[in-house]
Design a protein around this motif. Structure first.
Motif, mmCIF file in Angstrom:
data_model
loop_
_atom_site.group_PDB
_atom_site.id
_atom_site.type_symbol
_atom_site.label_atom_id
_atom_site.label_comp_id
_atom_site.label_asym_id
_atom_site.label_seq_id
_atom_site.Cartn_x
_atom_site.Cartn_y
_atom_site.Cartn_z
ATOM 1 N N SER A 86 1.102 -0.981 -0.011
ATOM 2 C CA SER A 86 -0.184 0.186 0.196
ATOM 3 C C SER A 86 1.024 1.583 -0.237
ATOM 4 O O SER A 86 0.604 2.473 -0.892
ATOM 5 C CB SER A 86 -1.115 0.088 1.730
ATOM 6 O OG SER A 86 -1.599 -1.069 1.218
ATOM 7 N N LEU A 90 1.247 3.302 -3.157
ATOM 8 C CA LEU A 90 0.869 4.955 -2.508
ATOM 9 C C LEU A 90 1.957 5.977 -3.159
ATOM 10 O O LEU A 90 1.461 8.081 -3.537
ATOM 11 C CB LEU A 90 0.127 5.582 -1.009
ATOM 12 C CG LEU A 90 0.208 6.650 -0.911
ATOM 13 C CD1 LEU A 90 -1.874 6.960 -1.864
ATOM 14 C CD2 LEU A 90 -0.070 6.669 0.614
ATOM 15 N N LYS A 93 3.571 5.726 -7.167
ATOM 16 C CA LYS A 93 2.223 4.834 -8.274
ATOM 17 C C LYS A 93 2.894 4.327 -9.429
ATOM 18 O O LYS A 93 2.785 4.092 -10.749
ATOM 19 C CB LYS A 93 1.289 5.890 -8.689
ATOM 20 C CG LYS A 93 0.678 6.221 -7.453
ATOM 21 C CD LYS A 93 -0.318 7.254 -7.906
ATOM 22 C CE LYS A 93 -1.441 6.906 -6.721
ATOM 23 N NZ LYS A 93 -2.630 8.465 -6.926
ATOM 24 N N ASP A 310 -4.814 6.899 -0.013
ATOM 25 C CA ASP A 310 -5.519 6.849 -1.226
ATOM 26 C C ASP A 310 -4.460 8.591 -1.568
ATOM 27 O O ASP A 310 -4.309 8.654 -2.552
ATOM 28 C CB ASP A 310 -7.007 7.091 -1.658
ATOM 29 C CG ASP A 310 -7.099 8.351 -1.662
ATOM 30 O OD1 ASP A 310 -7.445 9.126 -0.776
ATOM 31 O OD2 ASP A 310 -8.568 7.917 -1.612
#
Length: 521
Positions: A86, A90, A93, A310
């Motif tokens: 994750s 984040l 990308k 996000d």
């Protein structure tokens, strides 16, 4: 001749069989893949020989403490195997866009409590279902001392931090920048007494120093394995917070597309039911296949799975605010409270209620995250046309909070409102505090219900503020609380000049305004 031909044929068959066995059954040469792996994957080492024998793929694992917070070198590694990707997805990308990923097992971040501590905490909570807010409240008051891996390096530590911050925001959704712009984790952080750069190292630190902590925050699998290891004086009670948990799915990532065939062999093998059962036995992590019967210790539902942020800014703010968990933080808040005559009656009752809430009387989740905490240094200055009284305490327990409450409850109103003189007084106190301890974070909270009509003018305050040492001007913000007939424009200017922001109590209540301000220092 026939006998010689037969022997030759037999030898050829044996050679072919050996080649097939060594190549995983499809006639290919053995394949060696270089794998960047998190420390949490070391527990799978006993299964890798079996994987090689059955697939013909040899995983060469390089376990790195920073595996989950660095961009993997595709020229060096074919695969990456992490507890979570994750953070990587984040923050970079482009590096992860299009990467093939396969979850291999799961484990939520939970809390392990010593049995007596768990009993005491559950007794204070209706329904005995503990939340992150309950743990934060207990940490702030010193009832819980916990160990947690460094969130700047370890996936379990960052997942725990995200979980606590999400619960503190109270939205139930992925954290937004505005949810952490005034982070509410200081009370929680005050309870941390053990840390390490990795999850496995944290487990070892706790096992070796069990007297230094009452709780361990890490993956469920780590706690269950530690309980089964015989290393603990008392097994830890596994608490799955009612307000949700962040779940790790231990993905295997394909970094080198040229290795796709070998990657597929590995992932197919790892997701077989028989292998999933072995993984569960070796690691006490939950199988990704729903067809696999779970170990009895893994049948408790995960419950509410919290969303990972996000936006990179959210994680960056969380990490910056939490800082280095190996260093004890010291903080001081100077409350400048208007005790002019206009504060008599209902307004003063609202102020006292707000302080009672910050002292622990507020049982709500937000109240537990924003309360005063152990080790925090608090100064209350009452002012009218001049300073009417001042009290400073370092919170060690209820008696210190009672002393502050007494200062707020005491009478002695003034007939005027010297807003800027009071703020100047606060900055002189802040300058002394910073000079005595340069590492101490100091902030000012200014609450007034009227316009300045005595003492310094705003221009004179600005002149005096400009004359302060640079370290004070740059690092000590003011958070004004607008109330009643106070000059909102002037308070906003003061906040902007000092790096703080104004909160308007007219939109909610003094209690809610003080809660919001609490996270900003």
């Amino acid at each position: 001749m026939r006998r010689g031909a037969g022997l030759l044929a037999l030898c050829l068959v044996l050679v072919a069989s050996l080649v097939t066995a060594c190549s995983g059954g499809d006639g290919d040469d053995p394949v060696r893949l270089r794998v960047l792996a998190g420390p949490d994957l070391a527990v799978l080492t006993p299964l890798l020989d079996e994987l090689r024998d059955e697939t013909g793929v040899d995983l060469h694992m390089e376990h790195r403490a920073d595996a989950e917070t660095r961009n993997p070198d595709r020229g060096r590694y074919d695969l990456a195997w992490l507890s979570s990707d994750s953070y990587l997805r984040l923050t970079d990308k482009n590096a992860t866009r299009g990467l093939q990923r396969t979850p291999t097992m799961t484990s939520p971040v939970v809390i392990g409590l010593k049995p007596e501590v768990a009993r005491q905490l559950r007794a204070r909570v209706p329904g005995a279902r503990l939340t992150w807010a309950d743990i934060a409240d207990a940490a702030a008051t010193g009832r819980v001392r916990f160990g947690m891996a460094d969130p700047r390096h370890a996936g379990s530590g960052l997942a725990a931090l995200v979980g606590v911050a999400t619960a503190a925001a109270g939205t139930g959704a992925a954290l937004r920048p505005e949810d952490v712009s005034c982070d509410r984790l200081r009370g929680f952080r005050s309870g941390q007494t053990l840390t390490a750069d990795t999850g496995p190292a944290l487990v070892d630190a706790y096992a070796d120093h069990q007297g230094e902590a009452d709780a361990l925050i890490t993956y469920e699998s780590d706690l269950l394995a530690l309980n089964a290891s015989g290393r603990l004086d008392d097994p830890l009670e596994v608490v799955r917070p009612e307000d949700g948990m962040v779940l790790a799915d231990f993905p295997l990532l394909l970094l080198n597309p040229a290795r796709r065939t070998a990657y597929d062999k590995v992932t197919q093998w790892l997701r077989r039911d028989s292998v999933q059962r072995q993984i569960m036995r070796h690691t006490l992590r939950r199988p990704v296949n729903t067809t696999v019967t779970r170990d009895a210790r893994l049948r408790e539902p995960v419950g509410n799975a919290l969303f990972y942020p996000d936006r990179p800014a959210v994680v960056e703010t969380l990490l910056a605010d939490y800082g280095d968990p190996a260093r004890r933080t010291t903080g001081q808040v100077v409350f400048l409270l208007d005790f002019s005559s206009s504060m008599r009656g209902a307004r003063m009752a609202a102020l006292r209620e707000a302080f009672a809430g910050l002292s622990g009387a507020d049982p709500s989740a937000s109240g537990k995250f924003t309360r005063f905490h152990r080790g925090e240094r608090l100064t209350v200055v009452r002012f009218g046309g001049r300073v009417l009284g001042e009290k400073t305490v370092t919170v060690t327990g209820p008696k210190d909070l009672d002393a502050l409450a007494g200062t707020v409850a005491r009478g002695g109103y003034g007939d005027a409102t010297a807003v800027w003189s009071a703020l100047d007084h606060g900055y002189r106190a802040a300058a002394r505090a910073r000079a005595a301890d340069p590492d101490r974070s100091v902030s000012l909270v200014l609450m007034t219900d009227g316009e300045n009509n005595a003492g310094l003018s705003y221009a004179e305050f600005v002149r005096r503020h400009d004359a302060l040492p640079a370290a004070v001007r740059a690092a000590v913000p003011t958070y004004p609380v607008h109330f009643g007939e106070a000059d909102a424009g002037a308070l906003r200017r003061a906040a902007a000049r000092t790096g703080g922001r104004m909160v308007d109590a007219s939109d909610s209540s003094l209690s809610e305004a003080f809660k919001e301000i609490r996270g900003c220092h």
